[in-house]
Every structure is written in C-alpha cells, then in structure tokens.
Design an enzyme around this catalytic site. Structure first.
Site, short mmCIF file in Angstrom:
data_model
loop_
_atom_site.label_atom_id
_atom_site.label_comp_id
_atom_site.label_asym_id
_atom_site.label_seq_id
_atom_site.Cartn_x
_atom_site.Cartn_y
_atom_site.Cartn_z
N LYS A 110 -1.94 8.22 10.54
CA LYS A 110 -3.13 8.67 9.81
C LYS A 110 -3.99 9.53 10.76
O LYS A 110 -4.21 9.16 11.90
CB LYS A 110 -3.91 7.44 9.33
CG LYS A 110 -4.68 7.67 8.07
CD LYS A 110 -5.03 6.39 7.35
CE LYS A 110 -6.02 6.72 6.25
NZ LYS A 110 -6.26 5.64 5.32
N ARG A 155 -10.20 -2.67 -13.17
CA ARG A 155 -8.93 -3.37 -13.00
C ARG A 155 -8.99 -4.84 -13.41
O ARG A 155 -7.99 -5.46 -13.73
CB ARG A 155 -8.56 -3.36 -11.51
CG ARG A 155 -7.99 -2.11 -10.99
CD ARG A 155 -6.57 -2.03 -11.43
NE ARG A 155 -6.07 -0.68 -11.39
CZ ARG A 155 -5.41 -0.16 -10.38
NH1 ARG A 155 -5.17 -0.86 -9.31
NH2 ARG A 155 -4.97 1.07 -10.44
N GLU A 172 -8.09 -6.01 -6.80
CA GLU A 172 -9.35 -6.40 -7.43
C GLU A 172 -9.19 -7.60 -8.37
O GLU A 172 -10.07 -8.46 -8.45
CB GLU A 172 -9.94 -5.21 -8.20
CG GLU A 172 -10.47 -4.08 -7.32
CD GLU A 172 -9.39 -3.17 -6.74
OE1 GLU A 172 -8.22 -3.29 -7.13
OE2 GLU A 172 -9.72 -2.31 -5.89
C1 LIG Z 1 -7.92 0.25 -7.48
C2 LIG Z 1 -8.44 0.92 -6.24
N1 LIG Z 1 -9.09 0.18 -5.31
C3 LIG Z 1 -9.58 0.77 -4.20
C4 LIG Z 1 -9.42 2.12 -4.00
C5 LIG Z 1 -10.04 2.78 -2.79
N2 LIG Z 1 -9.01 3.33 -1.88
C6 LIG Z 1 -8.70 4.63 -1.87
S1 LIG Z 1 -7.50 4.99 -0.79
C7 LIG Z 1 -7.42 3.40 -0.26
C8 LIG Z 1 -6.49 3.02 0.84
C9 LIG Z 1 -5.12 3.47 0.55
O1 LIG Z 1 -4.29 3.17 1.63
P1 LIG Z 1 -2.82 3.71 1.65
O2 LIG Z 1 -2.22 3.58 0.30
O3 LIG Z 1 -2.11 3.08 2.76
O4 LIG Z 1 -3.00 5.27 1.88
P2 LIG Z 1 -3.46 6.03 3.23
O5 LIG Z 1 -4.85 6.50 2.95
O6 LIG Z 1 -3.38 5.09 4.37
O7 LIG Z 1 -2.54 7.17 3.34
C10 LIG Z 1 -8.32 2.59 -0.95
C11 LIG Z 1 -8.54 1.16 -0.72
C12 LIG Z 1 -8.73 2.85 -5.00
N3 LIG Z 1 -8.55 4.17 -4.91
N4 LIG Z 1 -8.26 2.23 -6.09
#
Ligand SMILES: Cc1ncc(C[n+]2csc(CCOP(=O)(O)OP(=O)(O)O)c2C)c(N)n1
Length: 625
Positions: free
Chosen positions: A282, A394, A366
């Site tokens: 990242k 959700r 959630e």
């Molecule tokens: C239902 C939901 N909960 C929380 C989020 C907030 N959110 C956006 S990206 C993320 C982390 C995603 O991590 P990952 O899938 O590993 O992707 P990366 O950013 O590390 O590439 C979160 C918690 C969301 N988009 N949707």
C-alpha cells in the site's frame, strides 16, 4: 515527463507496449496519481499499490468484454486513466467531474458501481453465471483487498462461487492492510499463505510448461490442475481456497508486471473459479505513504514534499465523540467501544490507547459489529458502536432483530451522517434517519454542536434501551450557541421565539435554521426556531404549541425526506388535527446525491440558507406558507 503516458489513451495503446515501457508507464502513473490526489484529495495509498496490477489486468484481459469488478472501488484511478479518462482526471471527485469510484454511467470499462466493501465476488459470480447461461466466453474478474475479504458478503460469495462451475476469477490484492492494519483470523491465514514462495515458483514452472504446448485444450488444463493439486498436497497440506473449490494461483509479486501477466494468462485457460493471490504494498512508490498507509488511505489535499495536509485539521465531530466517550468510560467500566475497521475515522484512536481491552475492532463487518454488541449488551455491558451512516445500511436486520426487538441498550453512533461530499452517492449518509425511525423501541437524536453531542452521549449510555446519535462529517454545522441545555428525554429546544413561522431543524441543520431565520427577519418574517434534538420520540408538545401559534412550519434536515423529520412533523400535525397549518419540508427529495463539495451539493439541492429563505418568501407570496 509523461513520455509513455502521453502515448497511452486507452487499453489498445497499453497493449502495444513492451514490458520495459510498461514499467516506465507504472512510474509515470504513480507521479500522475500523486499529483492529482495531492490537489483534489482522495484514496492515495490503495491506488499507488495497484498500478502494476491494473496495467497487467488490462494488458491480458479483453476489457471491457471481460468484466473487472473493483471491490470498494476506491483503487480505480489507474484503471480510469488507462480507460480513456486520462485528460479528465484533474476533475476527480469534483462536482460533475470524474467520480472517485467506478460508475457505469462514466465508462463502459466501469462495468459495475461499487463503493461499499465486499460486494465484488457476488456481482462477479452473478455475471459469470449469466455469461454461462448465454454461452458467452468472457471472463469476469473480481479484484478484492484482504480487508474487504473479511466482510461477510465476500465470504458468502466465496462459499457459493467455490462450489459453482462459473468462470469467475477472484484476484486477492493482499497488502496486509485494511484502512489500518487488517484484523482477524483471516489475516493470520493469509500471512501463512504469503510465505509459500516455493509453491509460487512451482506454479510458474507449471505455467511455463502449459505455454510451451501448442494447442492448450481443456483436457491438458485438467491434467495441470491435477498436478497442481498434487503439489499442493505435498507443500500445503490444507489449502482453504482449494478446499472451497477454487484453483489457487500464487502468491505472486503484485509489482512485477511480467509475473502478473503470466499468471493472468495462465488463469484464462482454467475453467471454473480461480483465485489469484497477489501481494502488493500500500502506498508503493511514495515513501511517506508507504510508511503511513493508513493516513494516506483517504487524504485531503496535501503537500507532496512533506505529506502534510494543505488545510490544518480542525476539531471535528468524530473527535468530540471519542473524547467524550473516554471521559464517560473512565467513570463507567461497563462502557465498551465497537468499530468496524474504522477506529481512526470514527475518532476512537485515543480510546484504543487508553482502553485497549475495552475496544473491539471487528473488521469490515457491520452486521457482525451490531450482533456482537447486542451480545455484550445482553450480558450487562454498554456497547457504543460507531459506524458511518452509509455503512449502517448493511446492518438493518441486526438493528431490528438483535437489538431493538429485545430492547437492548446498544448506543449506535452514526458518523458521516448527511452529505459527506466528494465520495459521492454510495457514501452520502442520507438514509439513516428514515430507516432507524421505522424501528420500534429506538431513540434517535442529532446534536447541533460538539457540546450537545457530548450531552447526548452521556444521556444515551444511561438510557438502558437502543439509541441512535447521528452527526455529520468534520465540524460542519458546529454552531457557536453559547449554552447547551441538558438533554431531557424527547424534549426539543426552543432556540428563538417568534410568531409568523416555525422552523424545526435537527442536527447540523439547526445552524441553517438560525441563518434562515436571520434572513427572514430582514423581510419582517418573525421565526420561531426549534432544535428538535430528538427525531424519536418527537417533542409533540413543543412542536404542536408552536405550530398552533404560527400556523406555518418548515422543517430542515440533512437526510432523505421520506420518513425523516419532515414526515414526522406532518404526521404530528395530522394526529393533533392542527387545522389550517401550512408545511414545507426541506431535505433530499427521493434522490441519490452525486459527488462534489458539501456546500456545492447543498446549494444544488436548494438547502443553503439563502435558497431556503427565498423559497419561503415565494411560498408566502403564494399564500401557501
Ligand atoms: C461496508 C463498508 N464498510 C467500510 C468501508 C470503508 N472502507 C473503505 S476501503 C476500506 C479498507 C479496504 O481494505 P482493502 O480491501 O484491503 O483495500 P486496500 O485499501 O487495502 O487496498 C474500508 C474499511 C466501506 N467502503 N464499506
């Protein structure tokens, strides 16, 4: 210098490049993304991490006929640049500009809208099944992060996809990070897989054998799969994904375009569900983001040299919530905090430091967060759950089934309520009031400023039944009201008395109501301003009294109109039979709100103070107010 990027407008141009040129392109793309995000704000670290992955995907697959579903969709800036939107990227996340997430309305390469986590595998499987039924040979690829993979919907989809014969490819983009460090048992499992380098090398060797065979038929592939399973049994005794029914390829270095391309090419010859495990970093290529990937997950505009935000961060509602919760938790050991992968965003970082054993980060989950909180409440704890408004969507069933039917004392804090701005329609927090208001046993409040939020939180943890407190992103609507009365159950606050028009507002819109009242005063319209405080129970006494006096009422809310404050006031007028009362409700009328700044969007929907005041004057001239 964008020597290569200048030559690449679309995937056709990309496919003409050799590996060296693609590697150079990757550097140039990083510079471009860094520049755009430093100016417009956005999701930096995740995009820097998928540069090579995106190049390799579009190089190998036949997009847009092959469909790529990006989970969450926050990592699609490279994809957007490579699919014909290079020259509009300076409008990223701005009103009427390029969206920060995939939008089918924007490009045929954005084959499905995303924004919320963990949806991609379900959607991809649906598309793959449809392809099969229609005898189309195209691949469908879900790109999902290790964070998003912790979501229940993703796990449900893996379970279904693994046992299907659909030609669906899941690319697991594993950077060991969600927004912050990923959490939960799945992360331990992935870290074990990451260490199986030997298996990767063997995979690559197998692939080389395949590619040397002139006519790769299905029967040969089947033989190869058998060999691979054999190898798996030697080196990895128990492989979760293979046991689920996937052909597992990887792990592969996600910053090596050549390796990525060769694994992707191999995957095209495998029928049935395939999972490709890709390891990325990242923030890759921008040292400050590599070292602080959580800070640069989503960032406001910043200075590239220092990484510092261009605007100093002010106090905000999330921090006001976190600070107050610490104060309350010091006095009451039954208070615990629950977060769904958003400790930082919801203002709980300091709470975690002070009470590491009394905070539970459940991952992007959630539904589970609320179910788990219900369990703790049943055993005598006072869980305070903080989730963004749009992500509560959700967990509606958990609110009803696990919490409210049993009248359990869970405090549900709704952060990012109302318009959030640049993240757009999937992230606007417009629906929470309407959907919570339908549920029996629930109390719903919204504060007009930080101090009132603190008082509401104190009231909530002592109420002994389900409570919702909603507040906006940042410090918006944080008013300068000097005094804040204590909270009394179901009681509104009369901020200003008047005789011509009652203005009822809730949350951050109370400040707007005062501005409207000031503007109308100049037109000699004397307004009574009521801070509803409670959407449920609504203060029928105060509101009825005021409307009987003024005979005219407007409501202002930061949410969808149907089922919100305005609807509740109309119901009250009907129930109390207030004859001759004129009502006008201001809010978001049956609409999904796109991206743009909060101010721009409010103006667009007629919700800034001047527009409301003007509308009131017109209605009065028409004698309908
Ligand atoms: C239902 C939901 N909960 C929380 C989020 C907030 N959110 C956006 S990206 C993320 C982390 C995603 O991590 P990952 O899938 O590993 O992707 P990366 O950013 O590390 O590439 C979160 C918690 C969301 N988009 N949707």
């Amino acid at each position: 210098m964008e020597e290569i990027l200048n030559k690449v407008d679309n995937v056709k141009d990309l496919k003409k490049l050799n590996i060296k040129e693609k590697e150079k392109l990757a550097d140039e793309l990083r510079q471009k993304i860094l520049k755009i995000v430093s100016e417009n704000g956005g999701h930096l670290a995740s995009n820097l991490g998928v540069v090579e992955l995106t190049i390799a995907l579009h190089s190998v697959f036949n997009t847009p006929r092959d469909s790529i579903i990006w989970d969450v969709g926050h990592q699609t800036y490279v994809h957007k640049i490579l699919t014909g939107r290079k020259n509009q990227m300076n409008t990223l996340r701005k009103l009427n500009g390029i969206a920060g997430f995939p939008k089918t309305s924007e490009s045929e390469y954005d084959c499905f809208n995303t924004g919320h986590s963990s949806t991609s595998i379900s959607v991809a499987l649906g598309m793959a099944r449809a392809n099969k039924l229609d005898d189309r040979k195209n691949r469908v690829i879900a790109v999902i992060g290790d964070g998003a993979l912790t979501g229940g919907m993703a796990q449900e989809a893996l379970n279904d996809a693994g046992s299907s014969n659909a030609d669906v490819t899941v690319i697991l983009n594993d950077n060991e990070m969600s927004i912050s460090k990923n959490v939960g048992g799945m992360t331990y499992f992935l870290s074990k897989l990451r260490t199986k380098r030997l298996y990767t090398r063997t995979n690559v060797k197998i692939k080389n054998v395949i590619l040397k065979i002139p006519h790769v038929g299905k029967h040969i592939v089947r033989v190869i799969q058998k060999i691979k399973r054999g190898i798996k049994q030697i080196f990895i005794p128990k492989m979760y994904y293979e046991d689920l029914g996937f052909t597992y390829l990887g792990p592969v270095d996600g910053h090596d375009i050549e390796k990525l391309e060769s694994v992707f090419k191999t995957s095209r010859f495998i029928s049935g569900p395939v999972l490709i495990h890709v390891i990325t970093k990242k923030g890759k290529g921008y040292k400050i983001a590599e070292e602080n990937p959580d800070k640069f997950h989503s960032t406001p505009s910043f200075d590239i040299a220092t990484g510092k935000p261009k605007k100093e961060k002010k106090m905000d509602y999330s921090k006001a919530f976190g600070d107050k919760l610490i104060e309350l938790a010091k006095k009451d050991e039954k208070i615990v905090a629950v977060s769904a992968a958003m400790i930082d965003g919801t203002g709980l970082k300091e709470f975690k430091k002070q009470f590491p054993n009394r905070i539970f980060d459940v991952g992007i989950a959630e539904q589970h967060a609320l179910g788990m909180a219900a369990g703790m409440a049943k055993k005598g704890y006072k869980p305070v759950v903080s989730i963004y408004s749009s992500f509560y969507q959700r967990a509606y069933d958990q609110v009803i089934h696990d919490i409210c039917i049993q009248n359990l004392p869970v405090v549900m804090c709704v952060d990012r309520a109302g318009i959030v701005g640049n993240d757009g329609e999937t992230h606007q927090g417009l629906f929470d009031m309407a959907f919570f208001a339908l549920v029996p046993n629930i109390t719903i409040m919204a504060p007009k400023n930080f101090e009132e939020l603190g008082k509401m939180l104190e009231f909530a943890v002592n109420l002994n039944s389900p409570v919702v407190i909603r507040y906006p992103r940042g410090g918006e609507g944080e008013t300068k009201f000097e005094e804040c009365e204590d909270i009394k159950n179901g009681r509104a606050e009369v901020i200003k008395e008047g005789k011509d028009l009652t203005i009822i507002a809730i949350g951050k819109m109370v400040e707007r109501a005062v501005e409207v009242s000031d503007l109308l005063k100049e037109q000699e319209i004397d307004c009574e301003v009521i801070n509803a405080r409670f959407l449920k129970p609504l203060d029928s006494y105060t509101i009825e009294r005021s409307i009987r006096k003024t005979k005219n009422v407007i409501t202002i809310e930061d949410g969808i109109l149907h089922g919100g404050l305005g609807t509740s006031v109309i119901e009250l007028i009907n129930e109390c039979k207030i004859d001759g009362a004129h009502v006008k409700c201001y809010g978001y009328d049956d609409v999904f709100v796109q991206h743009g700044s909060v101010d721009e969007l409010e103006k667009l929907h007629g919700l800034d103070a001047k527009d409301i005041a003007l509308s009131v004057q017109i209605l009065r001239q028409m004698k309908t107010l």
